[in-house]
Enzyme design. Structure first.
Site, mmCIF file in Angstrom:
data_model
loop_
_atom_site.group_PDB
_atom_site.id
_atom_site.type_symbol
_atom_site.label_atom_id
_atom_site.label_comp_id
_atom_site.label_asym_id
_atom_site.label_seq_id
_atom_site.Cartn_x
_atom_site.Cartn_y
_atom_site.Cartn_z
ATOM 1 N NE ARG A 249 3.870 -9.141 31.151
ATOM 2 C CZ ARG A 249 5.185 -8.982 31.202
ATOM 3 N NH1 ARG A 249 5.784 -8.081 30.452
ATOM 4 N NH2 ARG A 249 5.935 -9.749 31.973
ATOM 5 N N GLY B 94 4.215 -17.333 37.942
ATOM 6 C CA GLY B 94 4.893 -16.230 38.598
ATOM 7 C C GLY B 94 5.338 -15.196 37.594
ATOM 8 C CB SER B 95 5.232 -12.059 36.929
ATOM 9 O OG SER B 95 4.761 -11.468 38.128
ATOM 10 N N GLY B 96 8.196 -11.436 37.132
ATOM 11 C CA GLY B 96 9.258 -10.612 37.678
ATOM 12 C C GLY B 96 10.497 -11.375 38.098
ATOM 13 C CB SER B 97 13.176 -12.756 37.557
ATOM 14 O OG SER B 97 13.295 -12.591 36.163
ATOM 15 N NE ARG B 98 7.844 -10.363 43.257
ATOM 16 C CZ ARG B 98 7.645 -9.341 42.433
ATOM 17 N NH1 ARG B 98 7.512 -9.578 41.135
ATOM 18 N NH2 ARG B 98 7.587 -8.106 42.890
ATOM 19 N N GLY B 99 11.741 -16.101 42.362
ATOM 20 C CA GLY B 99 11.932 -17.528 42.566
ATOM 21 C C GLY B 99 12.675 -18.233 41.456
#
Length: 429
Positions: free
Chosen positions: A281, A156-161
């Site tokens: 990235r 996952g990414s963006g601190s989701r979950g």
């Protein structure tokens, strides 16, 4: 002669995507965005660039589209500002014999459990961790590690979950959220259970095998991890900088990285720097802008040079201080209005004021990057002066959110796992 084009697979609605477009245009390149949903980006229309709809999760579809474009353009390079497709970008580059990242290394990093295993094997300091596929395994892992723990999707990414769980009830509650069909998984559901490493958060900006600099960031209140402020460079001793740089290079070796940009996050604990995450990235916005304001070094431009086979130049031209304050939702409802951007932008030293959300939009806190509704960036010769400039600018910004009139409307827009109440900035209502 065919026009040279830079293919951008997906983008970044809130920052880096536009930076890549503008940098490509400065090179005389024709930027073309390939996206599963081009409408999610506003800059293709604003910049009058091509945006083509294609399934960016489908490598064959991307190969077909790039092959079609090659009949018209000289494709100088292929890249992306969006992490979930970066491994696919590497595969595209290999197929068309263009410079690009190693897709196997990117995939190992994107799977946080695989990343943890490789870092542990190499002796890189990381938090204690376990991987779990069901509630019983999560409960057992949390007991072994010891509360509090961090629960996060393995991919996952963006601190989701991602959530801090301070007791067994919170562990059970968040496990139900993640595995109960409400969290959107990009792969088979696996939960990473981690020790809560406590201490200041630092991040290293890296190009190739060179540590460009180290910044410091701060999150809002737990249990979620929503960025509130970041500044560059961090005020560290020579020994602290050297220790973070050494661990950073150890991460690159362990994960097979070293081509292009990498951003590594650390917590400085009582044992020193502990790696929280390696992102193979470029750092998300406003990270590259802070580096450019601090050192006069445009990481987006230098990345594009690498992508198209040119030689980059990582020389620092000066040393200033830059910082960003992130504007974060303070409640759920409908954003009636948001204003003060022009006044804030007029404060001497302010570089950019940007709002991500238009008035009359329903907004619901989700405890991740989607809670951010704007940012303010400032720069000056000193950190103290930069912080003062930021505060003056942010104090001029105001917004109003009307709560949803009934529970039904809130449930229509809300995520089931809602962030803890934020500290409301003065003047926000």
């Amino acid at each position: 002669m065919a026009r040279r084009a830079l293919i951008l697979v997906e983008g970044d609605p809130r920052g880096n995507g536009l930076l890549y477009v503008k940098a490509a245009q400065r090179f005389g390149l024709h930027p073309i965005t390939l996206s599963a949903d081009p409408a999610r980006y506003d800059y293709p229309a604003a910049e009058r660039i091509e945006a083509i709809r294609v399934d960016t999760d489908n490598l064959d579809a991307l190969i077909h589209e790039c092959s079609r474009l090659r009949a018209t353009y000289d494709i100088a390079g292929i890249t992306s500002a969006w992490e979930p497709v970066y491994a696919t970008v590497g595969k595209l580059c290999r197929y068309f014999d263009l410079p690009g990242p190693n897709p196997a290394s990117i995939e190992r990093c994107y799977d946080k459990f695989a990343q943890r295993q490789l870092l542990a094997e190499a002796g890189v300091p990381i938090p204690a961790y376990r991987v779990a596929a069901n509630a019983a395994e999560v409960e057992s892992a949390a007991a072994e590690i010891g509360l509090p723990v961090i629960l996060k999707p393995a991919v996952g990414s963006g601190s989701r979950g991602v959530r801090l769980c301070r007791n067994a009830d919170e562990v059970a509650e968040h496990t139900i959220y993640l595995l109960g069909g409400k969290h959107i998984w990009r792969s088979s559901p696996r939960i990473l259970v981690e020790e809560f490493a406590q201490g200041p958060l630092y991040y290293a900006e890296i190009m190739g095998n060179e540590v460009i600099g180290i910044g410091v960031a701060d999150f809002g209140p737990p249990p979620h991890f929503v960025s509130r402020e970041c500044s560059f460079p961090a005020l560290l001793t020579d020994d602290e900088q050297e220790r973070i740089a050494d661990v950073s290079l150890g991460c690159l070796r362990a994960l097979g990285l070293g081509w292009g940009p990498t951003c590594i996050e650390f917590r400085w604990t009582k044992l020193g720097p502990v790696v929280i995450e390696v992102n193979p990235r470029l750092d998300g916005a406003p990270g590259p802008q802070l580096v450019q304001l601090t050192y006069g070094l445009d990481l987006v431009t230098e990345h594009i040079k690498l992508v198209i086979g040119d030689e980059w130049n990582l020389r620092k031209r000066y040393s200033h201080s830059a910082a960003a304050r992130i504007l974060v939702l303070d409640r759920d409802g409908t954003l009636d209005w948001i204003e003060g951007d022009s006044q804030a932008a007029a404060v001497p030293g302010v570089v950019e004021v940007k709002f991500y959300v238009e008035p009359k939009t329903p907004v619901v806190r989700k405890g991740d990057i989607r809670d951010c509704i704007g940012h303010v960036i400032a720069a000056s010769p000193s950190l103290a002066e930069t912080e003062a400039i930021l505060q003056r600018a942010v104090d001029l910004i105001d917004w109003s959110i009307t709560p949803f009139p009934n529970v039904g409307e809130q449930e229509q827009h809300a995520a089931p796992c809602v962030a803890a109440p934020a500290q409301v900035a003065p003047g926000k209502r």
